[in-house]
Design a protein around this motif. Structure first.
Motif, PDB file in Angstrom:
ATOM      1  N   HIS A 214       0.935  -1.158  -0.017  1.00 24.64           N
ATOM      2  CA  HIS A 214       0.018  -0.059  -0.150  1.00 24.64           C
ATOM      3  C   HIS A 214       0.775   1.257  -0.030  1.00 24.64           C
ATOM      4  CE1 HIS A 214      -3.266  -2.648   1.297  1.00 24.64           C
ATOM      5  NE2 HIS A 214      -2.725  -2.979   2.058  1.00 24.64           N
ATOM      6  N   LEU A 215       0.341   2.382  -0.618  1.00 28.31           N
ATOM      7  CA  LEU A 215       0.697   3.794  -0.420  1.00 28.31           C
ATOM      8  C   LEU A 215       0.193   4.206   0.997  1.00 28.31           C
ATOM      9  CD1 LEU A 215       0.951   5.386  -3.972  1.00 28.31           C
ATOM     10  CD2 LEU A 215       2.640   3.945  -2.773  1.00 28.31           C
ATOM     11  N   ASP A 219      -2.092   9.160   9.186  1.00 21.40           N
ATOM     12  CA  ASP A 219      -2.755   8.484  10.213  1.00 21.40           C
ATOM     13  C   ASP A 219      -3.541   7.075  10.029  1.00 21.40           C
ATOM     14  OD1 ASP A 219      -3.709   9.248  12.978  1.00 21.40           O
ATOM     15  OD2 ASP A 219      -5.518   9.678  12.257  1.00 21.40           O
ATOM     16  N   GLN A 220      -3.271   6.465   9.117  1.00 24.79           N
ATOM     17  CA  GLN A 220      -3.910   5.196   9.095  1.00 24.79           C
ATOM     18  C   GLN A 220      -3.106   4.239   9.870  1.00 24.79           C
ATOM     19  OE1 GLN A 220      -1.675   3.951   4.968  1.00 24.79           O
ATOM     20  NE2 GLN A 220      -3.008   2.365   5.591  1.00 24.79           N
ATOM     21  N   ASP A 239       3.899   6.373  14.760  1.00 27.16           N
ATOM     22  CA  ASP A 239       3.732   6.904  16.036  1.00 27.16           C
ATOM     23  C   ASP A 239       3.705   5.777  16.857  1.00 27.16           C
ATOM     24  OD1 ASP A 239       1.363   6.064  16.017  1.00 27.16           O
ATOM     25  OD2 ASP A 239       0.351   7.876  15.981  1.00 27.16           O
ATOM     26  N   ALA A 240       3.625   5.733  18.203  1.00 33.59           N
ATOM     27  CA  ALA A 240       3.735   4.767  19.166  1.00 33.59           C
ATOM     28  C   ALA A 240       2.365   3.936  18.938  1.00 33.59           C
ATOM     29  CB  ALA A 240       3.610   5.197  20.587  1.00 33.59           C
ATOM     30  N   ASP A 241       1.397   4.278  18.402  1.00 31.92           N
ATOM     31  CA  ASP A 241       0.174   3.522  18.129  1.00 31.92           C
ATOM     32  C   ASP A 241       0.288   2.924  16.624  1.00 31.92           C
ATOM     33  OD1 ASP A 241      -1.115   4.198  20.585  1.00 31.92           O
ATOM     34  OD2 ASP A 241      -1.606   6.100  19.792  1.00 31.92           O
ATOM     35  N   ALA A 244       0.410   5.984  10.751  1.00 33.87           N
ATOM     36  CA  ALA A 244       1.319   6.570   9.852  1.00 33.87           C
ATOM     37  C   ALA A 244       1.614   8.198  10.183  1.00 33.87           C
ATOM     38  CB  ALA A 244       0.824   6.370   8.345  1.00 33.87           C
ATOM     39  N   ARG A 245       2.669   8.415  10.103  1.00 30.50           N
ATOM     40  CA  ARG A 245       3.224   9.928  10.200  1.00 30.50           C
ATOM     41  C   ARG A 245       3.702  10.345   8.948  1.00 30.50           C
ATOM     42  NH1 ARG A 245      -0.764  10.026  12.694  1.00 30.50           N
ATOM     43  NH2 ARG A 245      -1.001  10.271  14.840  1.00 30.50           N
ATOM     44  N   LEU A 246       3.026  11.219   8.057  1.00 31.77           N
ATOM     45  CA  LEU A 246       3.563  11.584   6.820  1.00 31.77           C
ATOM     46  C   LEU A 246       4.072  13.034   6.998  1.00 31.77           C
ATOM     47  CD1 LEU A 246       1.175   9.929   4.233  1.00 31.77           C
ATOM     48  CD2 LEU A 246       3.180   9.012   4.983  1.00 31.77           C
TER      49      LEU A 246
END
Length: 356
Positions: A214-215, A219-220, A239-241, A244-246
């Motif tokens: 996937h791209l 936040d996914q 992040d720790a959860d 995704a952080r872009l």
């Protein structure tokens, strides 16, 4: 610097010759793959540019033949808007071509100067790279005495982060082909790829494994058993959860997506609860981030330099003592498969992460 242009279009060869000679490069031409091999028998360029579709041997086949015989950097020139060309270009990267670029369309196009500048910059950079071409006589084995999971990794890993640049697709082909698809963690990949070719690269990666590719979207949630890439012009982080952080790339970072950005983000968010892998590439991108992960206690791996098309990125990590293990791609896959089989599943991952 000497360049061999391989292209069946006399107009395109004339355009490329004009651009390159204006920049002070020496140029020879070949109109097809057979002629290219004939030229190389008596002429040694510093770098080769390769068309994809040609009569007789296509660009993929010609690249494979060249790299069987010569330690020469090959750059693929094609049209990113042509899906068939882009697919063939990915196959050429698979056998060891170092980069794929869009062909300059001609002086009448608005972005012609940008295309020319990118082409010349790529040729000048890659012509200086030492190519490591050592076909495997036999597959490298997994570590003879694999340490216990606790010895390798004091905390259960939640994610695998992979970085690669030039020559990386050849290593990724082996790694993904050997990797069991039911990995109990998500895999994140920072691979330097030219603009316009990311969709084709994703599709090519998906063809190598049953693992979905996937791209990433911001936040996914990253899911176990899937591989994620940064969207074009963005850096990939987590992040720790495990979300995704872009971040959009800028001129402060020479590579986008940045391996250092990925590794540093993983170190800050997950610390020791990660596995990080540095594959083939030129330069040092990723070495400092891998070192930070190593300091945090993560399991850090560098590709065995002798197995890499370009050994600079793995060597940079090794020289920083950032890698706990140095392995060929098939041995990396064997290690991940072994760790994955040692009781790790989506139902017992730390934090209670579930398949998604």
């Amino acid at each position: 610097m000497r360049v061999l242009i391989v292209d069946d279009s006399p107009i395109l060869r004339l355009l490329l010759r004009s651009v390159m000679e204006s920049a002070g490069l020496q140029v020879r031409e070949a109109e097809n793959g057979e002629q290219a091999l004939s030229v190389l028998a008596t002429y040694t360029p510093d770098i080769v540019t390769m068309d994809v579709h040609m009569p007789g041997m296509n660009g993929y086949e010609t690249t494979a033949r060249i790299l069987e015989r010569y330690a020469l950097p090959v750059v693929i020139l094609t049209s990113s808007s042509n899906a068939n060309d882009a697919s063939s270009a990915m196959r050429a990267l698979e056998v060891g071509a170092l980069a794929v670029l869009e062909k300059p369309a001609g002086p009448h196009c608005a972005n012609f100067e940008q295309q020319v500048n990118e082409l010349l910059r790529t040729l000048l950079n890659l012509a200086q790279v030492k190519i490591v071409r050592r076909p495997y006589a036999q597959k490298s084995a997994a570590p003879r005495a694999l340490p216990s999971k606790h010895q390798l990794h004091p905390a259960q890993p939640r994610l695998v982060a992979i970085a690669a640049s030039a020559g990386g697709p050849a290593a990724l082909k082996t790694l993904l082909h050997e990797l069991a698809p039911a990995q109990p963690w998500p895999l994140l990949l920072a691979q330097h790829i030219s603009a316009g070719f990311l969709d084709s690269f994703r599709d090519w990666l998906a063809s190598l494994s049953a693992m979905p590719v996937h791209l990433a979207t911001n936040d996914q949630e990253f899911c176990p058993g899937a591989l994620y890439l940064a969207p074009e012009a963005h850096h990939l982080g987590v992040d720790a959860d495990l979300r995704a952080r872009l971040e959009r790339g800028n001129h402060n970072t020479p590579f986008c997506p940045s391996a250092n950005h990925l590794f540093t983000s993983v170190a800050q968010s997950l610390g020791s609860r990660a596995i990080a892998i540095q594959l083939s590439g030129m330069g040092r991108d990723g070495a400092e981030g891998l070192a930070e992960l190593n300091r945090q206690g993560a399991l850090t791996i560098a590709q065995e330099p002798a197995s890499a098309v370009i050994d600079a990125m793995p060597l940079a990590a090794i020289n920083l003592q950032a890698a706990k293990l140095v392995l060929a791609p098939e041995a990396i896959a064997a290690l991940l498969n072994t760790l994955a089989s040692r009781g790790t599943s989506s139902s017992n991952l730390p934090g209670g992460e579930k398949s998604c």
